[in-house]
Design a protein around this motif. Sequence first.
Motif, PDB file in Angstrom:
ATOM      1  N   TYR A  48       3.107  14.924 -66.686  1.00 51.87           N
ATOM      2  CA  TYR A  48       3.183  16.383 -66.803  1.00 51.87           C
ATOM      3  C   TYR A  48       1.999  17.053 -66.119  1.00 51.87           C
ATOM      4  N   ALA A  49       0.823  16.432 -66.202  1.00 59.73           N
ATOM      5  CA  ALA A  49      -0.348  16.986 -65.515  1.00 59.73           C
ATOM      6  C   ALA A  49      -0.086  17.042 -64.013  1.00 59.73           C
ATOM      7  N   GLN A  50       0.501  15.983 -63.475  1.00 54.63           N
ATOM      8  CA  GLN A  50       0.822  15.966 -62.048  1.00 54.63           C
ATOM      9  C   GLN A  50       1.859  17.032 -61.705  1.00 54.63           C
ATOM     10  N   TYR A  51       2.851  17.190 -62.554  1.00 56.06           N
ATOM     11  CA  TYR A  51       3.892  18.211 -62.372  1.00 56.06           C
ATOM     12  C   TYR A  51       3.277  19.599 -62.247  1.00 56.06           C
ATOM     13  N   ARG A  52       2.280  19.872 -63.092  1.00 51.55           N
ATOM     14  CA  ARG A  52       1.643  21.186 -63.076  1.00 51.55           C
ATOM     15  C   ARG A  52       0.769  21.373 -61.826  1.00 51.55           C
ATOM     16  N   VAL A  53       0.191  20.294 -61.305  1.00 53.69           N
ATOM     17  CA  VAL A  53      -0.567  20.392 -60.055  1.00 53.69           C
ATOM     18  C   VAL A  53       0.341  20.852 -58.930  1.00 53.69           C
ATOM     19  N   PHE A  54       1.539  20.286 -58.838  1.00 53.03           N
ATOM     20  CA  PHE A  54       2.455  20.683 -57.773  1.00 53.03           C
ATOM     21  C   PHE A  54       2.992  22.103 -58.003  1.00 53.03           C
ATOM     22  N   ALA A  55       3.152  22.481 -59.269  1.00 50.17           N
ATOM     23  CA  ALA A  55       3.562  23.863 -59.556  1.00 50.17           C
ATOM     24  C   ALA A  55       2.519  24.848 -59.036  1.00 50.17           C
ATOM     25  N   LYS A  56       1.253  24.502 -59.228  1.00 50.54           N
ATOM     26  CA  LYS A  56       0.173  25.366 -58.738  1.00 50.54           C
ATOM     27  C   LYS A  56       0.163  25.398 -57.209  1.00 50.54           C
ATOM     28  N   ALA A  57       0.391  24.258 -56.583  1.00 52.90           N
ATOM     29  CA  ALA A  57       0.425  24.211 -55.128  1.00 52.90           C
ATOM     30  C   ALA A  57       1.524  25.112 -54.581  1.00 52.90           C
ATOM     31  N   ARG A  58       2.673  25.099 -55.246  1.00 57.15           N
ATOM     32  CA  ARG A  58       3.771  25.971 -54.826  1.00 57.15           C
ATOM     33  C   ARG A  58       3.347  27.441 -54.931  1.00 57.15           C
ATOM     34  N   GLU A  59       2.673  27.782 -56.028  1.00 58.44           N
ATOM     35  CA  GLU A  59       2.198  29.152 -56.233  1.00 58.44           C
ATOM     36  C   GLU A  59       1.247  29.572 -55.118  1.00 58.44           C
ATOM     37  N   LEU A  60       0.463  28.625 -54.603  1.00 58.88           N
ATOM     38  CA  LEU A  60      -0.525  28.916 -53.569  1.00 58.88           C
ATOM     39  C   LEU A  60       0.075  28.918 -52.160  1.00 58.88           C
ATOM     40  N   GLY A  61       1.339  28.522 -52.047  1.00 56.41           N
ATOM     41  CA  GLY A  61       1.978  28.486 -50.733  1.00 56.41           C
ATOM     42  C   GLY A  61       1.665  27.249 -49.924  1.00 56.41           C
ATOM     43  N   LEU A  62       1.220  26.177 -50.596  1.00 54.69           N
ATOM     44  CA  LEU A  62       0.940  24.915 -49.904  1.00 54.69           C
ATOM     45  C   LEU A  62       2.229  24.098 -49.854  1.00 54.69           C
ATOM     46  N   LYS A  63       2.768  23.910 -48.684  1.00 53.19           N
ATOM     47  CA  LYS A  63       4.072  23.261 -48.546  1.00 53.19           C
ATOM     48  C   LYS A  63       3.958  21.741 -48.395  1.00 53.19           C
ATOM     49  N   VAL A  64       2.765  21.253 -48.032  1.00 57.76           N
ATOM     50  CA  VAL A  64       2.492  19.820 -47.913  1.00 57.76           C
ATOM     51  C   VAL A  64       1.232  19.514 -48.696  1.00 57.76           C
ATOM     52  N   MET A  65       1.279  18.424 -49.497  1.00 55.36           N
ATOM     53  CA  MET A  65       0.112  17.972 -50.252  1.00 55.36           C
ATOM     54  C   MET A  65      -0.141  16.498 -49.954  1.00 55.36           C
ATOM     55  N   LEU A  66      -1.426  16.137 -49.858  1.00 53.00           N
ATOM     56  CA  LEU A  66      -1.808  14.745 -49.680  1.00 53.00           C
ATOM     57  C   LEU A  66      -2.262  14.181 -51.021  1.00 53.00           C
ATOM     58  N   ASP A  67      -1.837  12.941 -51.309  1.00 54.92           N
ATOM     59  CA  ASP A  67      -2.160  12.308 -52.588  1.00 54.92           C
ATOM     60  C   ASP A  67      -2.613  10.868 -52.339  1.00 54.92           C
ATOM     61  N   GLY A  68      -3.445  10.357 -53.226  1.00 53.49           N
ATOM     62  CA  GLY A  68      -4.061   9.044 -53.034  1.00 53.49           C
ATOM     63  C   GLY A  68      -3.284   7.868 -53.580  1.00 53.49           C
ATOM     64  N   GLN A  69      -1.990   8.019 -53.863  1.00 53.17           N
ATOM     65  CA  GLN A  69      -1.204   6.900 -54.388  1.00 53.17           C
ATOM     66  C   GLN A  69      -1.301   5.688 -53.468  1.00 53.17           C
ATOM     67  N   GLY A  70      -1.382   4.524 -54.090  1.00 56.32           N
ATOM     68  CA  GLY A  70      -1.364   3.272 -53.356  1.00 56.32           C
ATOM     69  C   GLY A  70      -2.715   2.627 -53.155  1.00 56.32           C
ATOM     70  N   ALA A  71      -3.791   3.393 -53.215  1.00 56.58           N
ATOM     71  CA  ALA A  71      -5.112   2.798 -52.984  1.00 56.58           C
ATOM     72  C   ALA A  71      -5.472   1.803 -54.076  1.00 56.58           C
ATOM     73  N   ASP A  72      -5.108   2.088 -55.320  1.00 57.71           N
ATOM     74  CA  ASP A  72      -5.395   1.143 -56.404  1.00 57.71           C
ATOM     75  C   ASP A  72      -4.653  -0.166 -56.199  1.00 57.71           C
ATOM     76  N   GLU A  73      -3.399  -0.073 -55.747  1.00 55.80           N
ATOM     77  CA  GLU A  73      -2.592  -1.273 -55.566  1.00 55.80           C
ATOM     78  C   GLU A  73      -3.028  -2.073 -54.336  1.00 55.80           C
ATOM     79  N   LEU A  74      -3.564  -1.422 -53.327  1.00 53.73           N
ATOM     80  CA  LEU A  74      -4.011  -2.108 -52.120  1.00 53.73           C
ATOM     81  C   LEU A  74      -5.406  -2.697 -52.265  1.00 53.73           C
ATOM     82  N   PHE A  75      -6.296  -1.978 -52.955  1.00 53.69           N
ATOM     83  CA  PHE A  75      -7.703  -2.358 -52.977  1.00 53.69           C
ATOM     84  C   PHE A  75      -8.200  -2.764 -54.366  1.00 53.69           C
ATOM     85  N   ALA A  76      -7.254  -3.101 -55.259  1.00 47.38           N
ATOM     86  CA  ALA A  76      -7.596  -3.703 -56.553  1.00 47.38           C
ATOM     87  C   ALA A  76      -8.372  -2.749 -57.452  1.00 47.38           C
ATOM     88  N   GLY A  77      -7.706  -1.667 -57.852  1.00 48.67           N
ATOM     89  CA  GLY A  77      -8.375  -0.661 -58.649  1.00 48.67           C
ATOM     90  C   GLY A  77      -8.115  -0.725 -60.136  1.00 48.67           C
TER      91      GLY A  77
END
Length: 604
Positions: free
Chosen positions: A338-367
Motif C-alpha cells: 500500500y505504501a508503494q501504491y501511494r507513492v505512484f498515486a503521488k507521482a500521478r498527481e505530480l504529472g510524472l509519467k515515468v518512474m524509476l525503481d530499484g527492484q532487482g538489486a537485492d536479488e542480483l547483489f545479495a541484499g
Amino acid sequence: MCGIAGWIGSSPPGSAPLDSLAHRGPDDSGSLVADDFGLLHRRLAILDLTPAGRQPMSSPDGRVHLIFNGEIYNYRELRSELPGPFVSASDTEVLLHAYLRWGLACLSKLVGMFALALVDLRSRQLVLARDFLGIKPLYYAVPPTGLAFASEIGPLLEWTRVPRTADPQRLYDYLRLGWTDHAGATMFAHVQQVPAGHSLQILLDGSARTLQRWWSPRHTPELKLSLEESAQRVRATFLENLALHLRSDVPIGTALSGGIDSSALTCGIRHLDPRAELHAVSYVADDAELSEERWIDLVGRAAGAVVHKVHPQPGELVRDLDRLIDVQGEPFASTSLYAQYRVFAKARELGLKVMLDGQGADELFAGYRLHQAARLATLLRQGSWGAAWNFVRQTNESGRPRRVLQALRMLIAPTPIGRRLESERVPVWLNRRWLQREGVTTHGWPGSRSPTMLRDQLEQSLTATSLPMLLRFEDRNSMAWSIESRVPFLTPRLAELALRLPEEHLIGADGLSKRVLRLALKGIVPDEVLERRDKIGFATPEARWLKEIAPWVDATLADAERLDILDGSALRARWRRIVAGEIAYEPCVWRWVNAIRWAQRFDV
C-alpha cells in the motif's frame, strides 16, 4: 507501456476488456479483428507521442500484426541494424522489423521490458512472449471458444467467464509462506501466465501449443576478477543501463526509499546529467523505527532532487484496499504494498509519467538475510570452518546473528527429515483435511545441495521466491495510476554479470551485503548511505495498523469460512490473542485478511 488483450478462435462471450484496461493506456486505443483472431490495445504514450505509434501495428506486407506492452530501451541501436522502412520513431516499429528479420531470435537482442502478442499469418500462429525476468505481465485462459490473453487477470476473468476457482497449491503457498507469482500458475486454477523468459506459440486453429524458454539465468563459469575489477564492471554496466532507461519523451522521476538501490538511481541521474530537473517521491513511515526520512532527505540534498513525501495511514488502507485488490488481481504479502501504491498515486498527481525503481538489486547483489545464510552455507559446504565462524561472529553488529542462523536452517531443511518436520508444522488455522483432499504439498522453503549456495539462492530469488511477486506488485501499482515504472537494474547483461561474480564479492567476510555494488557506487551515492547495514525499504507498521483497525479486521475474519482452506475459528481465536497482547503479531494475519477480501472481490 500499455495494456494488451486478444484471442484466437471465436471472441469470448464477455465484453472486450479495452475499457477495463484503460488505466494501463489512457492515451489511445486500437483493435484488429479477423475471422479467427483479435488483437486489442490500450496505449500509454512514452516514445513517439504521435498517432504513428498506434497499435496494433502491421508489417508493410500485412503478414505480421503486433501489440506490445513495455519499452525496448535499445531501440535506437537496433534500428540502425534494420533495413526498415520506418514511418514512426517508436520502439514498437523497431520490434516489428526485428521480428521480420530475425524471427523469435530477436527476443535475445532486446534490452527492455515487454509482453507482446503477434499474429504471423505465414505460419498461421499467435506468439505470446515475456521479457527475460517477467517485468511485464501476460495472462491467458482457455475458454471453450479458443484461447484469450490479457495484461491483467481481472479483465480476463470478466471477458472469458472461465470458472473462478482457486488453485489449491498456490493458495496454500501464499497463506503459509507468502509466495505468489512463481512458475506459470496463478491463484486462479483456470488462468495461467506466460512464464518469464518464455514464448508461447499457438496455431490459430488451436490445435497445438508450444512453450519455449528463450532466456535462463547463467551463473557459470565464475568470472576470475578482483573485487576492484568486478566493481568497475558493475559500475559501467549500471550507468549504461541507467542512461538507456532515461530515454523518454515525457517527464521521469524516481521512487526514493533512502536505501542503496533507489539512492543509486536518484544520484545516478544527477551523475549522468548535472542539469536535469529531478523529482523523487518517497514513502515516510509514521513510526520512528521504520522511517527512512533522514536518508531520503540526505539523498535528496546530495542529488539536488525535489522530494515529495507520502504518509499513509491505516484508515486510508481500509478506504483503498478494495481497489488495490482489484488492481493486483491476486493477494499480496504485506501492507508495504500500500505504501508503494501511494507513492505512484503521488507521482500521478505530480504529472510524472515515468518512474524509476530499484527492484532487482537485492536479488542480483545479495541484499537479503537469506542470502547471508546462503553464503554461510557455502563456507560450511566448502569446509572453510574458520571463515564460517568469523562470518557468524560478525554478521550482526549486535553480535547476535540468530536470524541468519534461523535462515540457514531453512536452507538445509529440505533433507528427508527436514521435509517431514516441515510438513508436520502445518498451522492450526489451516484445514488439514482439505489440504489432504486437494493433494496440496505442504512444503517449506526450497533448499539446495549446491556447493555454491549463495549463487543458487540468487537464481531462486530472481526466478521464483522474491522478484516475480515484487515485479507484479510494481507493475499493477504503477499502471493503476497510468505510470510506467522502469527497473534499470534488470537487464540481461547486468543479471548475468552479477550471477557470475565470486560469492565473496557479493557478501563480505563480515556479512556485509551488496559488497561489490557499494564499491561500484562510490562517488555517485553518499558514503553515509553506502555504509548502511540496516535494511528497511517500504516497511509499514503493519502490526499497529491492523490493531488500530481491529473492528474491520474482525468483520473480515468473520467470513473466513468462504475459503475451505482456512479454519475460521482457529484463526479468529489467534487474532483475539494478538489483539489482547498475549502473543506477538504474525505476518500471516495480513495474509488471512487479504485472501478473504480477495475471495470476496473476485467471487472465488
